[in-house]
Scaffold this motif. Structure first.
Motif, PDB file in Angstrom:
ATOM      1  N   TYR A 108       0.765  -1.158   0.023  1.00 56.20           N
ATOM      2  CA  TYR A 108      -0.042   0.040   0.143  1.00 56.20           C
ATOM      3  C   TYR A 108       0.791   1.163  -0.024  1.00 56.20           C
ATOM      4  O   TYR A 108       0.440   2.236  -0.537  1.00 56.20           O
ATOM      5  N   LEU A 115      -2.733  -1.642  -6.676  1.00 58.71           N
ATOM      6  CA  LEU A 115      -2.514  -0.706  -5.744  1.00 58.71           C
ATOM      7  C   LEU A 115      -1.636   0.466  -6.388  1.00 58.71           C
ATOM      8  O   LEU A 115      -1.033   1.038  -5.596  1.00 58.71           O
ATOM      9  N   TYR A 126      -9.515   1.945  -1.623  1.00 59.08           N
ATOM     10  CA  TYR A 126      -8.781   0.792  -2.097  1.00 59.08           C
ATOM     11  C   TYR A 126      -9.327  -0.272  -0.931  1.00 59.08           C
ATOM     12  O   TYR A 126     -10.108   0.116  -0.018  1.00 59.08           O
TER      13      TYR A 126
END
Length: 581
Positions: free
Chosen positions: A133, A191, A278
């Motif tokens: 992330y 991501l 996300y």
């Protein structure tokens, strides 16, 4: 009165610590006893970590041998595909090692180190629960934008430093290949960054590679050779030739490789907006906010605290303007009183001493960002001094913007006295444990610098009402950035919500709002470092002022904070209460 919109700056060196504790493993044969064993544990941990990345080693220690580090592998570090998983395991092992010590048998200072270390591990573990992330290539604070300025600042105190530097340069293509592998893994997991952000990173790399034959790392290298005693002219020329060759063979190709690799990944990003879009993005943002701010209040609570503080600041502004409407046209010029940046910083160094402990003697230099990097770097930043030599302090000013005298004055307060430079050398002077220099608490460091920046309006020689108006206005404006950070990344604001929010406070220019939005999308949690950190110091001070009234001692209060050193605010408040009850 003009509102002071600022793209807040980054404390550069700390951002290079991307994988703290990756190299740590359980220490064999250590008895878990009292102070002596704990000090040995911290010393070993410090040596292991600081030698895991030679850039960190060089910027942390001027003389590694004096710190007991006789040898080390010259490396930029590693970011292998398994590193997020490995990092999580290493943090778990470290936590178990730490818990094996008896805290109550430690001295007061050792207990503080124990508590800060334990807290830092917990915050990192919360982030590591979301592998891939983290974005390591953001336009302003990512590796590709920060590394050139760090390389230009790489000091040559001895011949070994030159050799290490050239070795690091020769590894850049391999290192950048690992960075691209990390980005490809992010893309595989959905991501990867948005195309807009990716294009900015690519543009920054293109600027760096635009003039390979006169790259600024060639010029700065030659000038730094003069710092090393005993080099003959022939040796200097040989080093200059080797530096040019390694830049041509490894550095420029590394950036070219990054350009082509990121270009190939364009279109793989699945989210152009906040982290909350996300999977589990809101939970991840809570971890980002906790790490950035150094407090655990939660995003919704922080949002309410920020809104309340903004309401208070705007009320002060309104009250001042009601009494003197002419102040709405307050000038941001200092009328020639401090028309030179060196005089500004010297004036700050002297004038703060009625409210802050006298600083130890040191040296400092104000530098200016190379024009080739100005578009992609923050307006100003301080290069952290080595812990064993706080006489070397450099503040960089980015001349890309057209700024007022007052902007420069408050910026130098943020970066210099009583901001980053002062806070850094005071912590070293008070005996901060070496291992704590590796623990990043941006809420403390940037919060402190923002807190004293707000105070600096009263050192600028302005009438007190005008200083108060400008200070509270600036605090209110910065709070808008912090609210927007939470709004975009936690509540899911998009363009319409951002425009509505900023319009409420008189900002109606769509381009300005779009630029602010872009900054927040590029750096999740960034403005929480500054504003929430500032707010926590402000709240702590207000509680003491209410308690002591006219007997409040600002100097003693600030000394208690500085003696505590970078830490989460739960610990800062506890230690400050002990030192300044």
């Amino acid at each position: 009165m003009k509102s002071l919109l600022k793209k807040y700056r980054i404390l550069v060196v700390s951002l290079l610590l991307l994988a703290l504790f990756l190299g740590f493993y359980c220490l064999p044969g250590l008895r878990k006893g009292g102070s002596k064993d704990f000090r040995a544990f911290c010393t070993t941990l410090f040596k292991n970590e600081v030698t895991d990345n030679t850039m960190n080693l060089h910027f942390t220690l001027k003389d590694p041998k004096a710190a007991g580090i006789d040898s080390y592998t010259v490396t930029l570090g590693s970011l292998s595909e398994n590193s997020p998983k490995d990092s999580g395991k290493a943090l778990e092992k470290l936590q178990k090692e730490l818990e094996g010590f008896s805290r109550r048998s430690l001295s007061r200072e050792e207990k503080l180190t124990y508590d800060v270390l334990s807290d830092n591990i917990s915050r990192q573990q919360a982030l590591k629960a979301f592998p891939y992330y983290e974005e390591i290539l953001s336009p302003s604070s990512g590796i590709t934008s920060q590394l050139p300025i760090l390389l230009a600042e790489y000091r040559f105190d001895r011949k070994q430093d030159i050799d290490d530097y050239l070795t690091l340069l020769s590894q850049m293509d391999t290192y950048f290949s690992e960075l691209l592998s990390y980005e490809k893994k992010k893309a595989d997991k959905g991501l990867f960054m948005s195309d807009d952000i990716c294009m900015k990173v690519i543009a920054g790399c293109e600027v760096f590679t635009g003039h390979p034959d006169d790259n600024f790392l060639i010029d700065t290298f030659a000038s730094r050779l003069g710092q090393v005693e005993g080099l003959s002219d022939a040796q200097k020329q040989d080093y200059i030739d080797r530096n040019k060759a390694v830049i041509a063979d490894h550095v420029i190709p590394a950036y070219s490789q990054m350009i082509s690799g990121l270009t190939a990944l364009m279109g793989s990003g699945r989210n152009d907006w906040g982290l909350c879009y996300y999977p589990k993005g809101k939970v991840y943002y809570e971890a980002v906010a906790a790490y950035a701010s150094g407090c655990d209040d939660g995003a919704e609570s922080l949002y309410q605290q920020i809104a309340q503080a903004r309401k208070e600041d705007l009320a002060v502004c309104a009250k001042i303007l009601d009494k003197d409407p002419s102040l709405s046209d307050s000038s941001e010029e200092l009328k020639g009183k401090y028309n030179d940046e060196t005089k500004m910083l010297s004036a700050l160094e002297n004038s703060i001493q009625k409210d802050f402990p006298a600083p130890p003697e040191t040296e400092w230099e104000i530098c200016h960002v190379d024009p080739s990097l100005s578009e992609y770097l923050a307006p100003a930043f301080y290069i952290t001094a080595p812990i064993d030599d706080y006489s070397y302090n450099r503040i960089y000013i980015n001349d890309a913007g057209d700024y007022s005298d007052l902007y420069y004055f408050t910026t130098l307060a943020h970066e210099g006295y009583p901001g980053h430079l002062y806070q850094t050398i005071q912590s070293y002077y008070y005996g901060l444990a070496p291992v704590r220099s590796l623990l990043n608490y941006p809420g403390y460091t940037e919060g402190w610098a923002t807190y004293v920046e707000m105070l600096s309006y009263y050192y600028a020689g302005l009438p007190r009402k005008e200083a108060s108006l400008l200070q509270h206005n600036q605090a209110a404006v910065l709070s808008l950035y912090a609210s927007s950070d939470i709004g975009i990344h936690y509540f899911g604001w998009k363009k319409a919500e951002m425009e509505k929010f900023w319009n409420m406070y008189g900002f109606t220019d769509s381009d300005t709002i779009e630029n602010i939005t872009d900054l927040i999308l590029e750096e999740p949690g960034n403005y929480l470092k500054y504003y929430v950190g500032y707010l926590k110091f402000r709240q702590l001070r207000e509680s003491y002022e209410q308690k002591y009234g006219d007997r409040f001692d600002a100097c003693a209060f600030h000394e208690a904070i500085l003696r505590t050193g970078p830490a989460p605010f739960s610990i800062v408040e506890k230690i400050v209460t002990e030192l300044y009850p």
